[in-house]
Enzyme design. Structure first.
Site, PDB file in Angstrom:
ATOM      1  CB  SER A 254      -8.128   3.687   2.900  1.00 34.56           C
ATOM      2  OG  SER A 254      -7.091   3.182   4.034  1.00 34.56           O
TER       3      SER A 254
ATOM      4  CB  SER B 229      -8.119   0.693   5.798  1.00 32.59           C
ATOM      5  OG  SER B 229      -8.753   1.858   6.110  1.00 32.59           O
TER       6      SER B 229
ATOM      7  CE  LYS C 264      -3.754   2.269   2.788  1.00 34.84           C
ATOM      8  NZ  LYS C 264      -4.554   1.864   4.030  1.00 34.84           N
TER       9      LYS C 264
END
Lengths: 83, 469
Positions: free
Chosen positions: B150, B174, B75
């Site tokens: 996210s 997330s 990420k």
């Protein structure tokens, strides 16, 4: 909003925070909270590392300098602090 | 379905059915060809170099083990030395990582090969992956739907098999929610099990590092590598390694599961999810599991408590990003104050600005006692309730999100609905509890939560369910 803009260093413009501030009323209305038996999930910092400066490697230092937004020759340029 | 994609790939590498360079090149080609907007940058050059090194070792007769030769995604909120780490933001669009996050370094040291910096909501601010300068990440199975967030890019890459596993970040759901929207496993470990050093901070008191993968065993394998006390993160803790080879296909006799009535009876829960959840619960009962209904805080209270704390912490954490030492600075301004103001106004998205401004309101005089400190007290109450509940049951099962993935664009019009969609995930974050999001025949996945430190128990239980479905 002016004070919040100043605290945040952000111009609010069209940003609408009213949707978030609805949460404030919800939290105010929570009653009868039983905290008995709760345990902090954040680990207590009772095992602190030594407060000593550890130099980073030259490659890391070069990357940090490379990230600096403004340079003139070997000088790092910052905005005027005193008018 | 294989029990471990990691083991399968290593078997092929060791048997020379495929070379490591071929494997990595295939993944890079797939990442480049993907139209899902899941990747902010692809690390082709460094990945192929590492792969070539493993091929040399294989040629010399060495057998690969651990995570050696396995391509994975990161990420784009983790620092990876020398790569651009943007947090999907304009303000850090050109920021070069000076060092590597501890969790990512441990994976690299174990031989895993990073191939992508993955799209996400800016600084973790979002539940749909629409808050990104790189565009919206599309759902792995439907281009018109969001990937979730996210950590949307990480979930999509694993679902599309473009990475073998990916590392996301979970503050209020997330990892778990995008895992659900894309039908893969996603794990939020106990808070502190994995070091946060090198992760761009959103809400420091609940930020967790965790993996996405296609199998429970691969979740456990990657978690083992990343776990452990780190001198650079004072909140990190020691943990014992999970014995993946000792996983049993049988659910232990006497297993007790709790279900929160407030979650299941919430009016916003999609009827199809509710039905599938009940079917799973009935299957577990048939397998000898005892199921107990429990009371819990309502979704609105959980969401309000989480967001008030998250706003306060992100306002504080992001105050350091001002364009002076790093980040895109607004140039030629009259004063330091106007430099700060213009840099941050131009650099943060509307959603991030909303959270920073509201966070400063929460912390300001007149609000901090009544709102912020009250939220901290409610958090204590939530933690106390978990302690009581886990005296009665071993696991709590719950849906991951109340609705099916929204259509792209829908949540931007109504952020409050997006915030409320986190109601099933945020409570476990506030408690710092380990939770697995598992694709067990329930739309959006099912969450399996246990008491703090019981990460292994969750994965053992999930493995038994995985093998029985």
């Amino acid at each position: 909003m002016d004070k919040l803009e100043q605290l945040s260093n952000i111009k609010a413009g069209d940003v609408n925070i009213s949707k978030i501030t609805d949460f404030f009323e919800t939290i105010k209305n929570v009653k009868d909270i039983d905290t008995l038996g709760s345990e902090d999930h954040i680990v207590k910092s009772d095992n602190l590392r030594e407060d000593v400066v550890i130099n980073c490697d030259p490659e890391e230092k070069a990357l940090i300098l490379d990230n600096f937004p403004a340079k003139q020759g070997t000088y790092l340029v910052v905005p005027k602090v005193i008018q | 379905m294989s029990e471990s994609i990691i083991q399968d790939i290593q078997h092929k590498l060791n048997n020379k059915e495929v070379s490591c360079v071929q494997l990595v090149q295939e993944k890079i080609d797939a990442l480049n060809a993907s139209t899902k907007n899941a990747n902010n940058s692809i690390l082709a050059e460094s990945a192929l170099k590492q792969a070539a090194d493993f091929d040399k070792q294989l040629a010399s007769g060495k057998q690969l083990s651990g995570l050696e030769g396995i391509p994975f995604g990161v990420k784009d909120v983790y620092l990876l030395k020398g790569t651009i780490s943007t947090a999907s933001s304009n303000i850090l669009k050109n920021y070069k990582s000076p060092y590597t996050a501890t969790a990512i370094q441990k994976l690299i040291d174990a031989g895993a090969i990073p191939v992508s910096k993955e799209n996400c909501d800016q600084f973790g601010h979002g539940s749909t992956n629409e808050n990104s300068i790189f565009g919206t990440t599309k759902n792995a199975f439907d281009d018109s739907k969001v990937a979730g967030g996210s950590s949307g890019g990480s979930a999509v890459n694993v679902a599309q098999k473009n990475t073998v596993f990916s590392i996301g970040g979970d503050t209020g759901g997330s990892i778990r929610q995008p895992a659900g929207y894309n039908n893969v496993f996603g794990f939020k470990p106990t808070y502190g099990r994995v070091s946060r050093y090198g992760l761009m901070a959103y809400t420091s008191s609940s930020d967790c590092v965790g993996p996405f993968a296609e199998t429970v065993k691969d979740i456990a394998t990657t978690l083992n590598v990343m776990s452990g006390k780190d001198g650079k993160d004072q909140t990190s803790v020691e943990s014992t390694s999970i014995d993946v080879n000792a996983f049993s296909k049988d659910i232990p006799a006497g297993t007790k599961v709790g279900v929160y009535k407030t979650f299941i009876n919430h009016p916003s829960l999609d009827p199809s999810i509710k039905k599938e959840f009940h079917v799973l619960i009935e299957k577990l009962k048939d397998s000898g599991v005892t199921v107990k209904e429990l009371d819990f805080f309502d979704g609105d209270t959980l969401t309000a408590t989480y967001y008030i704390i998250a706003l306060a912490e992100t306002a504080s954490n992001l105050s350091r990003i001002d364009g002076i030492a790093y980040g895109n600075r607004a140039m030629d301004k009259d004063s330091l104050a106007s430099t700060y103001l213009d840099t941050r106004s131009e650099g943060f998205s509307e959603e991030s600005k909303r959270r920073i401004i509201a966070g400063n309101q929460v912390l300001s005089v007149g609000y901090s006692d009544e709102i912020y400190k009250k939220a901290l007290t409610v958090r204590k109450g939530i933690e106390a309730k978990f302690v009581k509940d886990f005296n009665e049951v071993d696991f709590i099962l719950s849906p991951t999100a109340p609705s099916l993935p929204p259509t792209i664009g829908q949540s931007l019009k109504d952020p409050l609905t997006m915030y409320l969609s986190d109601m099933y995930t945020v409570g476990f974050s506030l408690g710092g509890l380990p939770t697995l999001s598992a694709p067990f025949e329930v739309a959006n996945n099912v969450q399996i939560t246990a008491a703090k430190g019981k990460d292994e128990e969750i994965l053992r239980f999930a493995y038994a369910i995985e093998q029985s479905l």
